[in-house]
Design an enzyme around this catalytic site. Structure first.
Site, PDB file in Angstrom:
ATOM      1  CD  GLU A 229      -3.065 -18.751 -18.132  1.00 40.02           C
ATOM      2  OE1 GLU A 229      -2.341 -17.942 -17.536  1.00 40.02           O
ATOM      3  OE2 GLU A 229      -4.271 -18.903 -17.877  1.00 40.02           O
TER       4      GLU A 229
ATOM      5  NE  ARG B 181       2.931 -16.009 -12.015  1.00 39.50           N
ATOM      6  CZ  ARG B 181       1.753 -15.717 -12.544  1.00 39.50           C
ATOM      7  NH1 ARG B 181       1.165 -16.574 -13.384  1.00 39.50           N
ATOM      8  NH2 ARG B 181       1.166 -14.579 -12.303  1.00 39.50           N
TER       9      ARG B 181
ATOM     10  CG  HIS C 270      -2.090  -0.903   0.922  1.00 42.19           C
ATOM     11  ND1 HIS C 270      -2.531  -1.833   1.810  1.00 42.19           N
ATOM     12  CD2 HIS C 270      -2.837  -1.023  -0.173  1.00 42.19           C
ATOM     13  CE1 HIS C 270      -3.531  -2.491   1.263  1.00 42.19           C
ATOM     14  NE2 HIS C 270      -3.731  -2.018   0.066  1.00 42.19           N
TER      15      HIS C 270
ATOM     16  CG  ASP D   5       0.362 -18.997 -15.164  1.00 40.04           C
ATOM     17  OD1 ASP D   5       1.094 -19.310 -14.208  1.00 40.04           O
ATOM     18  OD2 ASP D   5      -0.771 -18.497 -15.016  1.00 40.04           O
TER      19      ASP D   5
ATOM     20  CB  CYS E 146      -3.181 -10.071 -20.880  1.00 39.10           C
ATOM     21  SG  CYS E 146      -3.511 -11.803 -20.537  1.00 39.10           S
TER      22      CYS E 146
HETATM   23  C1  PEP Z   1      -0.358 -14.834 -17.221  1.00 44.65           C
HETATM   24  O1  PEP Z   1      -0.219 -15.983 -16.770  1.00 44.65           O
HETATM   25  O2  PEP Z   1       0.452 -14.305 -18.016  1.00 44.65           O
HETATM   26  C2  PEP Z   1      -1.504 -14.011 -16.806  1.00 44.65           C
HETATM   27  C3  PEP Z   1      -1.734 -12.830 -17.333  1.00 44.65           C
HETATM   28  O3  PEP Z   1      -2.300 -14.517 -15.831  1.00 44.65           O
HETATM   29  P1  PEP Z   1      -1.976 -14.419 -14.255  1.00 44.65           P
HETATM   30  O4  PEP Z   1      -0.756 -13.549 -14.092  1.00 44.65           O
HETATM   31  O5  PEP Z   1      -3.191 -13.869 -13.629  1.00 44.65           O
HETATM   32  O6  PEP Z   1      -1.713 -15.858 -13.911  1.00 44.65           O
HETATM   33 MG    MG Z   2      -1.891 -16.949 -15.745  1.00 45.50          MG
END
Ligand code: PEP
Ligand code: MG
Length: 586
Positions: free
Chosen positions: A460, A494, A218, A484, A531
């Site tokens: 992913e 990760r 925060h 992912d 994304c």
């Molecule tokens: C990803 O895996 O790249 C993704 C956007 O999903 P998250 O980070 O929510 O697992």
């Molecule tokens: Mg993901």
């Protein structure tokens, strides 16, 4: 002396851009400990329960007063804490520790909150991990009343520099900075809570550095909101800073210099001028479309999890939402959000998006993202286990409720459905059959929805990337989730700090998979977006453009940075960069 020669140099994480040059104002925060006391009799139990209830009540009053004067985003943060204080589960656990285990109220609160902090603190999702800070804030607030009997008022609090530390200053654990007299202060603290930050005298504080914390803690969020340069996670080296030390803090690189030589300060004064010019320049791009020099328009949208994120996305000129992570709504609730609650949330986002496309991802829970009210058995390999679409296809009730809420919201804007963790054509077919069932149900109930809503899939999992040609025949769009995809392709967790050097977005195997997905998507006439974090990495922009990616979704602050690269590049250049990079790896 050059910057490289600085002896007192700390490396933290830059979380709020800007260069601050000023004096240290060191805050030693109140850190209560467990006493180990055992309550002697029923009367003592009664007394501790009464103390606990009073401390909670006063904390609640204090929060409500603070909320009244705060900006919307801060108000929301404090609102979450009020909700947490109301939570009967945590109250029940504290009362049981007092009544059954005979612990005093302070020890009971410390133990219960520590468990919660550990649970949230180890979650994969950065946002949810940051909720641990809310719990810590609550703990400090309640403990202050329990251990110090602090009778401070919010007014008194806000009057002081960081008044919470003044109030607990009576306690032997604590002290407040003497450096409050300096102008151009840089706060140095273990961590700062939202309440601390509300009380800041913004005219004097130009930056802060903390020992702990991350990008979504925060303190970081509020720093960005208030435009204060900040570096967090500086580590133990921060303990050696004393009041009045001359500091230079770089909120981009995460560097904190302690008592640097005058010529180094001079270099940073120059750098500050350049950064200010860059920030102004990037802000000026807000209303511009991202078009390459040879006329190709690229779509830049934002990843969001809440309505506040939506506001931020618009601030940075997002052309839409490429990823709405719906699990955040679920994690913030005390029970499963109903169809109506979900509908309102999705609708609000769509209305605020005002016609810009919004891609809503169905629930990606499981793995290490737990819902306290929906316990699943512990797994040996949660990332390879019961997660995301696998849960949705198993718990059809949850999935149908969510899809019906999305469908009903879809009439309020340009809405798409995105399915997480699809690993095979069969899974996609099953999910689509359920979406069809949800539509039929709404039709029967004569409820409106967008009958042509598009259903896309996250790519992913390597199996999906490899089978992109087949999946492209049955999905409406692809969104590449590199976060992912990298972890599964390279077998690199990760979240695991120890092997973070192996987590390489530019690994040839990852790049080949990404290229395959884009090519197969386009061959089949499918829009392909990305994304995962790579979409917002300026070092990857040209390479991805060269592969043919035209839809990038990222954390909002990166939008102007990526846009700036696109505006200065041609597709010819991007293709050349891509060809060179891919040649090198083959
Ligand atoms: C990803 O895996 O790249 C993704 C956007 O999903 P998250 O980070 O929510 O697992
Ligand atoms: Mg993901």
């Amino acid at each position: 002396m050059t910057i490289m020669n600085i002896v007192h140099q700390l490396q933290g994480i830059g979380v709020s851009p800007g260069i601050a040059i000023g004096r240290a104002c060191v805050i030693r925060q109140f850190e209560p400990g467990i006493t180990g006391e055992t309550l002697a009799d029923e009367a003592a139990v009664e007394r501790e329960i009464a103390l606990f209830r009073e401390a909670v009540g006063r904390s609640m009053e204090e929060l409500i007063l603070l909320m009244a004067g705060a900006e919307t985003a801060v108000e929301e943060i404090l609102g979450v804490q009020v909700e947490m204080l109301h939570d009967p589960m945590w109250e029940g656990e504290v009362l049981s520790k007092i009544g059954t285990d005979r612990k005093n109220a302070g020890d009971a609160v410390l133990e219960v909150t520590q468990d919660l902090v550990n649970t949230f603190g180890s979650m994969e999702d950065e946002y949810l991990r940051a909720r641990a800070a809310d719990i810590e804030d609550i703990r400090k607030r309640v403990m202050r009343y329990l251990r110090t009997g602090a009778a401070g008022t919010v007014e008194g609090w806000a009057d002081h520099f960081v008044g919470v530390h003044e109030m607990v200053g009576r306690d032997e654990h604590d002290g407040v900075s003497d450096a409050a007299a300096f102008a151009d202060q840089i706060l140095v603290a273990m961590d700062l809570s939202p309440s601390d930050l509300i009380a800041l005298d913004i005219s004097r504080v130009i930056g802060f550095a903390t020992r702990t914390g991350g990008k979504t803690s925060h303190a970081s969020i509020v720093a960005r909101l208030r435009g204060i340069a900040a570096v967090v996670g500086c580590g133990e080296g921060l303990d050696f800073i004393v009041d009045g030390d001359r500091l230079v803090l770089d909120g981009v690189t995460g560097i904190l210099l302690v008592n640097p030589a005058p010529d180094v300060v001079e270099q940073y004064v120059e750098k500050r001028k350049e950064q200010l010019a860059t920030t102004r320049f990037l802000q000026s791009l807000k209303g511009k479309e991202a078009i390459t020099t040879d006329g190709i328009a690229i779509h830049l949208s934002a990843n969001i999890g809440s309505i506040e994120d939506m506001e931020q996305a618009l601030e940075y000129g997002a052309q839409g939402v490429g990823l709405l992570r719906t699990e955040l709504l679920f994690m913030q609730s005390n029970s499963l959000p109903t169809e109506e609650e979900q509908f309102i949330f999705y609708k609000n986002i769509l209305v605020r998006a005002a016609g810009r496309p919004v891609t809503i991802r169905t629930l990606d829970i499981g793995g290490d993202k737990a819902l306290p009210y929906l316990p699943f058995p512990k797994e040996d390999n949660p990332f390879l286990g019961y997660r995301a679409i696998r849960i949705s296809l198993d718990r059809k009730d949850l999935f149908l409720t969510q899809v019906k809420a999305i469908l009903q919201a879809s009439v309020f804007g340009e809405c798409r459905i995105l399915l997480p963790m699809i690993g095979s054509v069969q899974e996609l077919r099953q999910a689509k059959a359920l979406i069809a069932e949800a539509k039929e149900d709404l039709t029967r109930q004569q409820l409106a929805y967008d009958a042509d809503i598009k259903t896309g899939i996250m790519i992913e999992i390597p199996s999906a990337a490899i089978m992109a040609d087949q999946l492209a025949k049955e999905a409406d769009f692809f969104s590449i989730g590199t976060n992912d995809l990298i972890q599964y392709t390279l077998a690199v967790d990760r979240m695991n700090e120890k092997i973070k050097a192996l987590y390489d977005p530019f690994h040839p195997a990852v790049l080949r998979l990404i290229r395959n997905v884009i090519e197969q998507g386009h061959l089949n006439g499918l829009p392909v977006g990305m994304c995962g974090e790579l979409a917002g990495d300026p070092q990857a922009t040209l390479l991805l453009l060269g592969m043919g990616l035209q839809d990038f979704s990222m954390n909002a602050p990166f939008i102007p940075v990526v846009k700036n690269i696109i505006l200065q590049s041609s597709m010819a250049l991007a293709r050349a960069v891509c060809a060179k990079e891919m040649d090198n790896i083959i």
